[in-house]
Design a protein around this motif. Structure first.
Motif, PDB file in Angstrom:
ATOM      1  N   ALA A 214       3.156 -56.487  -1.343  1.00  0.00           N
ATOM      2  CA  ALA A 214       4.099 -57.065  -2.310  1.00  0.00           C
ATOM      3  C   ALA A 214       4.642 -55.999  -3.255  1.00  0.00           C
ATOM      4  O   ALA A 214       5.818 -56.031  -3.654  1.00  0.00           O
ATOM      5  CB  ALA A 214       3.406 -58.176  -3.093  1.00  0.00           C
ATOM      6  N   LEU A 215       3.793 -55.039  -3.624  1.00  0.00           N
ATOM      7  CA  LEU A 215       4.213 -53.944  -4.507  1.00  0.00           C
ATOM      8  C   LEU A 215       5.285 -53.087  -3.826  1.00  0.00           C
ATOM      9  O   LEU A 215       6.292 -52.718  -4.439  1.00  0.00           O
ATOM     10  CB  LEU A 215       2.986 -53.091  -4.855  1.00  0.00           C
ATOM     11  N   GLN A 216       5.058 -52.794  -2.536  1.00  0.00           N
ATOM     12  CA  GLN A 216       6.032 -52.007  -1.787  1.00  0.00           C
ATOM     13  C   GLN A 216       7.355 -52.769  -1.660  1.00  0.00           C
ATOM     14  O   GLN A 216       8.441 -52.182  -1.782  1.00  0.00           O
ATOM     15  CB  GLN A 216       5.472 -51.680  -0.398  1.00  0.00           C
ATOM     16  N   ASN A 217       7.255 -54.085  -1.435  1.00  0.00           N
ATOM     17  CA  ASN A 217       8.475 -54.903  -1.322  1.00  0.00           C
ATOM     18  C   ASN A 217       9.262 -54.918  -2.635  1.00  0.00           C
ATOM     19  O   ASN A 217      10.497 -54.834  -2.638  1.00  0.00           O
ATOM     20  CB  ASN A 217       8.123 -56.339  -0.916  1.00  0.00           C
ATOM     21  N   LEU A 218       8.504 -55.030  -3.759  1.00  0.00           N
ATOM     22  CA  LEU A 218       9.170 -55.018  -5.066  1.00  0.00           C
ATOM     23  C   LEU A 218       9.892 -53.700  -5.298  1.00  0.00           C
ATOM     24  O   LEU A 218      11.041 -53.672  -5.779  1.00  0.00           O
ATOM     25  CB  LEU A 218       8.147 -55.269  -6.171  1.00  0.00           C
ATOM     26  N   LEU A 219       9.235 -52.596  -4.952  1.00  0.00           N
ATOM     27  CA  LEU A 219       9.854 -51.284  -5.113  1.00  0.00           C
ATOM     28  C   LEU A 219      11.119 -51.177  -4.259  1.00  0.00           C
ATOM     29  O   LEU A 219      12.163 -50.680  -4.717  1.00  0.00           O
ATOM     30  CB  LEU A 219       8.858 -50.189  -4.732  1.00  0.00           C
ATOM     31  N   GLN A 220      11.042 -51.648  -3.018  1.00  0.00           N
ATOM     32  CA  GLN A 220      12.206 -51.590  -2.124  1.00  0.00           C
ATOM     33  C   GLN A 220      13.349 -52.454  -2.658  1.00  0.00           C
ATOM     34  O   GLN A 220      14.521 -52.066  -2.570  1.00  0.00           O
ATOM     35  CB  GLN A 220      11.796 -52.054  -0.725  1.00  0.00           C
ATOM     36  N   GLN A 221      13.004 -53.633  -3.220  1.00  0.00           N
ATOM     37  CA  GLN A 221      14.037 -54.514  -3.780  1.00  0.00           C
ATOM     38  C   GLN A 221      14.760 -53.829  -4.949  1.00  0.00           C
ATOM     39  O   GLN A 221      15.998 -53.874  -5.060  1.00  0.00           O
ATOM     40  CB  GLN A 221      13.418 -55.832  -4.235  1.00  0.00           C
ATOM     41  N   LEU A 222      13.975 -53.210  -5.820  1.00  0.00           N
ATOM     42  CA  LEU A 222      14.576 -52.532  -6.967  1.00  0.00           C
ATOM     43  C   LEU A 222      15.411 -51.337  -6.525  1.00  0.00           C
ATOM     44  O   LEU A 222      16.487 -51.069  -7.090  1.00  0.00           O
ATOM     45  CB  LEU A 222      13.484 -52.097  -7.943  1.00  0.00           C
ATOM     46  N   GLU A 223      14.904 -50.600  -5.535  1.00  0.00           N
ATOM     47  CA  GLU A 223      15.675 -49.469  -5.019  1.00  0.00           C
ATOM     48  C   GLU A 223      16.983 -49.951  -4.387  1.00  0.00           C
ATOM     49  O   GLU A 223      18.032 -49.303  -4.517  1.00  0.00           O
ATOM     50  CB  GLU A 223      14.842 -48.685  -4.000  1.00  0.00           C
ATOM     51  N   ALA A 224      16.923 -51.103  -3.690  1.00  0.00           N
ATOM     52  CA  ALA A 224      18.134 -51.665  -3.068  1.00  0.00           C
ATOM     53  C   ALA A 224      19.134 -52.081  -4.146  1.00  0.00           C
ATOM     54  O   ALA A 224      20.362 -51.863  -3.995  1.00  0.00           O
ATOM     55  CB  ALA A 224      17.766 -52.853  -2.188  1.00  0.00           C
ATOM     56  N   ARG A 225      18.637 -52.681  -5.230  1.00  0.00           N
ATOM     57  CA  ARG A 225      19.534 -53.085  -6.338  1.00  0.00           C
ATOM     58  C   ARG A 225      20.186 -51.855  -6.963  1.00  0.00           C
ATOM     59  O   ARG A 225      21.384 -51.870  -7.291  1.00  0.00           O
ATOM     60  CB  ARG A 225      18.751 -53.871  -7.384  1.00  0.00           C
ATOM     61  N   ARG A 226      19.407 -50.794  -7.154  1.00  0.00           N
ATOM     62  CA  ARG A 226      19.993 -49.580  -7.740  1.00  0.00           C
ATOM     63  C   ARG A 226      21.040 -48.983  -6.813  1.00  0.00           C
ATOM     64  O   ARG A 226      22.111 -48.562  -7.257  1.00  0.00           O
ATOM     65  CB  ARG A 226      18.901 -48.545  -8.014  1.00  0.00           C
ATOM     66  N   ALA A 227      20.711 -48.980  -5.497  1.00  0.00           N
ATOM     67  CA  ALA A 227      21.680 -48.440  -4.531  1.00  0.00           C
ATOM     68  C   ALA A 227      22.956 -49.265  -4.535  1.00  0.00           C
ATOM     69  O   ALA A 227      24.077 -48.721  -4.466  1.00  0.00           O
ATOM     70  CB  ALA A 227      21.060 -48.421  -3.134  1.00  0.00           C
ATOM     71  N   LEU A 228      22.796 -50.602  -4.624  1.00  0.00           N
ATOM     72  CA  LEU A 228      23.968 -51.478  -4.671  1.00  0.00           C
ATOM     73  C   LEU A 228      24.792 -51.219  -5.934  1.00  0.00           C
ATOM     74  O   LEU A 228      26.032 -51.126  -5.884  1.00  0.00           O
ATOM     75  CB  LEU A 228      23.524 -52.942  -4.612  1.00  0.00           C
ATOM     76  N   ASN A 229      24.079 -51.107  -7.075  1.00  0.00           N
ATOM     77  CA  ASN A 229      24.782 -50.820  -8.332  1.00  0.00           C
ATOM     78  C   ASN A 229      25.529 -49.486  -8.264  1.00  0.00           C
ATOM     79  O   ASN A 229      26.655 -49.350  -8.755  1.00  0.00           O
ATOM     80  CB  ASN A 229      23.793 -50.789  -9.495  1.00  0.00           C
ATOM     81  N   GLU A 230      24.868 -48.492  -7.652  1.00  0.00           N
ATOM     82  CA  GLU A 230      25.511 -47.183  -7.530  1.00  0.00           C
ATOM     83  C   GLU A 230      26.757 -47.278  -6.647  1.00  0.00           C
ATOM     84  O   GLU A 230      27.789 -46.647  -6.933  1.00  0.00           O
ATOM     85  CB  GLU A 230      24.522 -46.164  -6.948  1.00  0.00           C
TER      86      GLU A 230
END
Length: 258
Positions: A214-230
């Motif tokens: 779950a921790l890895q999934n949360l990190l990936q979700q946040l990284e995906a949001r940052r990539a989308l924002n970028e």
């Protein structure tokens, strides 16, 4: 034994001669002397009989101790999964009793040591299982563990400690990245899991396999949001530049806006 008998007879003769001299000096009649002599004989016999009985009692106690020690040894050897203990049949009763008693004490210490180590390993196992959410090591706690059982248990606990350290390091590393991403995205933890992750008490976080995933999934979700924002930001910047070009905005104004 012949020398001892001769010395005893000599002592008895001297004592009887001294008694006769005393009786003569006192003037005790012959009939009473015989009676007193008989009393002396009975007293000596009683004393010797008592001494023999005491030594017989000692022998019986030693034999009883030998029997009890052999019985205890049989039980200890079975519990410790050892071969039967062989005694030297030619040794004396006293030496045999001492050897058996010493061996019993040695095996009792081995039994205590094994049980104490088992208890310590179980305590470590319980603590690690609470942290890692894994099942306890399967071992028969009703009997004395074998050396092989203890060795397997030690290796199991060592592997759990290694796993705990690996997951702890992964948790700390991912937590650091998650906190940075949340700050960058201006994201406030809104689930109980996210709050558990970013809380200050790292020791309270359960290092189960599901939590690590779950921790890895949360990190990936946040990284995906940052990539989308970028990506969105890049697109918006490109549109702004295109509008600047169409509107022929001066470079100075562009730099102040940028």
């Amino acid at each position: 034994s012949e020398v001892l008998a001769a010395e005893a007879a000599s002592c008895l003769n001297r004592a009887m001669a001294a008694l006769r001299d005393i009786w003569e000096e006192i003037g005790i009649p012959e009939e009473q002397r015989l009676e007193r002599t008989d009393v002396v004989k009975k007293h000596i016999k009683s004393l010797l009989d008592m001494m023999v009985a005491e030594e017989e009692s000692l022998k019986e106690r030693l034999l009883k101790s030998i029997a009890l020690c052999r019985k205890e040894l049989d039980t200890l050897c079975r519990e410790l999964q050892l071969g039967p203990y062989g005694t030297e049949e030619e040794s004396t009763i006293l030496q045999m009793e001492k050897n058996l008693r010493t061996r019993v004490e040695v095996l009792q210490k081995q039994k205590r040591d094994r049980k104490q180590e088992l208890k310590a390993l179980q305590e470590q196992d319980r603590d690690l299982c609470d942290i890692l959410c894994t099942a306890l090591f399967s071992i028969d706690t009703g009997s004395v563990p074998s050396l092989e059982d203890l060795d397997r248990y030690r290796r199991h606990v060592a592997s759990l400690n290694t796993l705990k350290e690996q997951r702890r390091e992964e948790f700390v590393s991912n937590k650091r990245q998650i906190i940075l991403l949340m700050e960058e995205l201006d994201h406030t933890p809104d689930t109980s899991f996210e709050r558990d992750v970013v809380c200050e008490d790292e020791e309270a976080f359960c290092l189960s396999k599901d939590n690590i995933v779950a921790l890895q999934n949360l990190l990936q979700q946040l990284e995906a949001r940052r990539a989308l924002n970028e990506a969105v930001c890049t697109e918006l910047r490109a549109r702004i530049v295109a509008l600047w070009e169409r509107l022929q905005i001066p470079q100075e104004e562009r730099e102040s806006s940028a």
